[in-house]
Design an enzyme around this catalytic site. Structure first.
Site, PDB file in Angstrom:
ATOM      1  N   HIS A   2     -34.807  -7.240  57.938  1.00  0.00           N
ATOM      2  CA  HIS A   2     -34.085  -6.816  56.738  1.00  0.00           C
ATOM      3  C   HIS A   2     -35.083  -6.133  55.809  1.00  0.00           C
ATOM      4  O   HIS A   2     -36.048  -6.730  55.364  1.00  0.00           O
ATOM      5  CB  HIS A   2     -33.480  -8.057  56.056  1.00  0.00           C
ATOM      6  N   HIS A  20     -35.170 -15.877  48.864  1.00  0.00           N
ATOM      7  CA  HIS A  20     -36.477 -15.487  48.361  1.00  0.00           C
ATOM      8  C   HIS A  20     -36.686 -15.904  46.910  1.00  0.00           C
ATOM      9  O   HIS A  20     -35.753 -16.191  46.176  1.00  0.00           O
ATOM     10  CB  HIS A  20     -36.718 -13.982  48.526  1.00  0.00           C
ATOM     11  N   GLU A  29     -34.265 -10.265  38.418  1.00  0.00           N
ATOM     12  CA  GLU A  29     -33.182  -9.535  39.074  1.00  0.00           C
ATOM     13  C   GLU A  29     -31.858  -9.793  38.363  1.00  0.00           C
ATOM     14  O   GLU A  29     -31.307 -10.887  38.441  1.00  0.00           O
ATOM     15  CB  GLU A  29     -33.071  -9.948  40.543  1.00  0.00           C
ATOM     16  N   HIS A  60     -31.305 -13.760  38.240  1.00  0.00           N
ATOM     17  CA  HIS A  60     -32.255 -14.622  38.929  1.00  0.00           C
ATOM     18  C   HIS A  60     -33.629 -14.284  38.380  1.00  0.00           C
ATOM     19  O   HIS A  60     -34.159 -13.200  38.619  1.00  0.00           O
ATOM     20  CB  HIS A  60     -32.178 -14.399  40.444  1.00  0.00           C
ATOM     21  N   HIS A  79     -33.207 -17.817  45.173  1.00  0.00           N
ATOM     22  CA  HIS A  79     -31.809 -17.409  45.319  1.00  0.00           C
ATOM     23  C   HIS A  79     -31.616 -16.798  46.696  1.00  0.00           C
ATOM     24  O   HIS A  79     -32.568 -16.599  47.447  1.00  0.00           O
ATOM     25  CB  HIS A  79     -31.400 -16.421  44.224  1.00  0.00           C
TER      26      HIS A  79
END
Length: 437
Positions: free
Chosen positions: A291, A334, A340, A364, A370
């Site tokens: 990813h 992560h 964020e 976050h 999260h």
């Protein structure tokens, strides 16, 4: 006359003049002794005069009256929830999610300026360092008034309702799934066609720019040619008590004048408002395994003085193909050295299809863990991996910052939209560990 003119490059030199006054742009110099049509020459500077050429931004405006023609500014306490006081609440490191922010009631009348609400931010506009994140909710148009921001740039993300924006440079109509940037000092008016709601990222340090592409090469992400700037449009209109609203050091002020400020007949330069259609973003993604980091979805960035580290990035998660092999495809769990803030324009976000709704948001904070909720994790872990479309009918975005943001009292208490049960979406994640596997 069309509202927009496509430009060949982002950050290059633009010029425009209203068709009603051909030849309004002076020939050969910026400020002749007498301008064509008896106009005034005025420069709007977006950088220091001595900034390097690659960073130097300014535009020459040729207008019926210079912008200095107004009465003294006075305090204007029309937006009670606009703030840069990051100390009014005790710090909160928890994962935060907001339900959709309320539209004004039918008995209330709020225009764009009155409907500004600050959710979170960091830094100080006096120091020219930091950012703020706001939402706007409004149900009437701005009448005989214009707004400008002395503190920084506004990146506006409509979520509900079309914004018909008049600027000194011309008009822009901005719909949901489009964005616009109105840079520091530019005067604008917002008319609406119905109840409207959206998000605003304000940066104090620098201006937004396209991210460097590095190994991606010359093409990919947002294409410079897809950014649009207004063509010149003006009105020569006398108005009794026209209000000029200034955001200065985080506070609002108002000065009155007897004419419309949108009297720019022609302009040229590289400091302009612009809009962009998010559907034109060229997605870069893996076609093998793993990813990729969300930085591959960056549309615009406001860099800090640390290489590769942003005061703020504007990132989107658009519809795309997902083809990775032997990979957990949704965003991984992560903890991050960045803050964020996420919003949802339409549809359902791929990593949390329940609870995160259009017109809502999440935050976050730095090093707060999260990731996908239980249903997303279980579904992705057991899915048969084949090429499939992801996020069709959806548009989520992220304001990411290297600064540690504080939440305002309005964001944590007054708006009454903070979802106290957000943490529960992870509580049923099971232990799958076994020494025998």
């Amino acid at each position: 006359m069309s509202d927009y003119k496509y430009q060949s490059g982002f950050g290059s030199h633009f010029s425009s003049e209203d068709n009603r006054c051909p030849g309004a742009l002076p020939k050969g110099q910026n400020s002749p002794q007498v301008c064509p049509y008896g106009l005034y020459a005025e420069q709007l500077s977006g950088s220091a005069f001595t900034a390097p050429r690659t960073e130097n931004t300014r535009t020459w405006l040729y207008r019926i009256r210079p912008s200095v023609v107004h009465e003294p500014f006075k305090r204007y306490d029309v937006s009670k929830n606009l703030t840069h006081n990051w100390d009014e609440q005790y710090p909160n490191p928890n994962q935060m999610r907001w339900k959709p922010f309320d539209m004004p009631k039918e008995t209330e009348k709020y225009d764009f300026t009155q409907g500004l609400h600050t959710i979170c931010g960091a830094g100080n506009p006096r120091d020219r360092h930091g950012l703020a994140i706001h939402v706007y909710t409004c149900n009437v148009s701005m009448i005989d008034s214009a707004f400008y921001n002395s503190d920084g740039d506004f990146l506006i993300v409509p979520q509900c309702g079309v914004l018909d924006i008049t600027t000194e440079f011309g008009k822009m109509k901005v719909k949901p799934n489009e964005i616009c940037v109105i840079q520091q000092g530019m005067r604008f008016n917002v008319k609406i066609e119905g109840p409207s709601r959206g998000y605003i990222l304000e940066v104090y340090n620098n201006h937004f720019k396209l991210p460097d592409l590095g190994p991606i090469g010359a093409n990919g992400l947002a294409n410079p040619r897809d950014f649009e700037t207004p063509t010149a449009w003006f009105e020569d209109k006398n108005v009794e008590d026209y209000k000029i609203i200034s955001k200065f050091q985080g506070m609002l002020f108002v000065g009155k004048q007897d004419h419309s400020p949108f009297d720019v007949v022609a302009w040229h330069g590289n400091y302009v408002p612009f809009k962009y259609d998010l559907q034109k973003f060229m997605v870069i993604n893996t076609v093998s395994f793993d990813h990729c980091d969300p930085s591959i979805f960056t549309v615009l960035t406001c860099p800090s003085h640390r290489p590769g580290t942003a005061i703020a990035d504007f990132v989107i998660f658009p519809p795309r193909w997902s083809v990775q092999e032997h990979t957990f495809r949704p965003p991984y769990y992560h903890r991050n050295c960045m803050s964020e803030f996420m919003g949802l324009i339409l549809g359902k976000y791929e990593a949390k299809e329940d609870g995160f709704m259009p017109g809502g948001a999440s935050l976050h904070s730095i090093m707060t863990p999260h990731g996908p909720d239980v249903n997303c994790f279980e579904g992705a872990s057991n899915a048969i991996l084949k090429p499939e479309r992801v996020a069709d009918g959806t548009q989520a975005f992220m304001f990411e910052s290297s600064l540690s943001m504080a939440v305002t009292k309005w964001g944590e208490e007054t708006c009454q939209k903070l979802d106290a049960s957000y943490y529960k979406c992870w509580q049923n994640l099971k232990k799958h560990f076994s020494m025998n596997k």
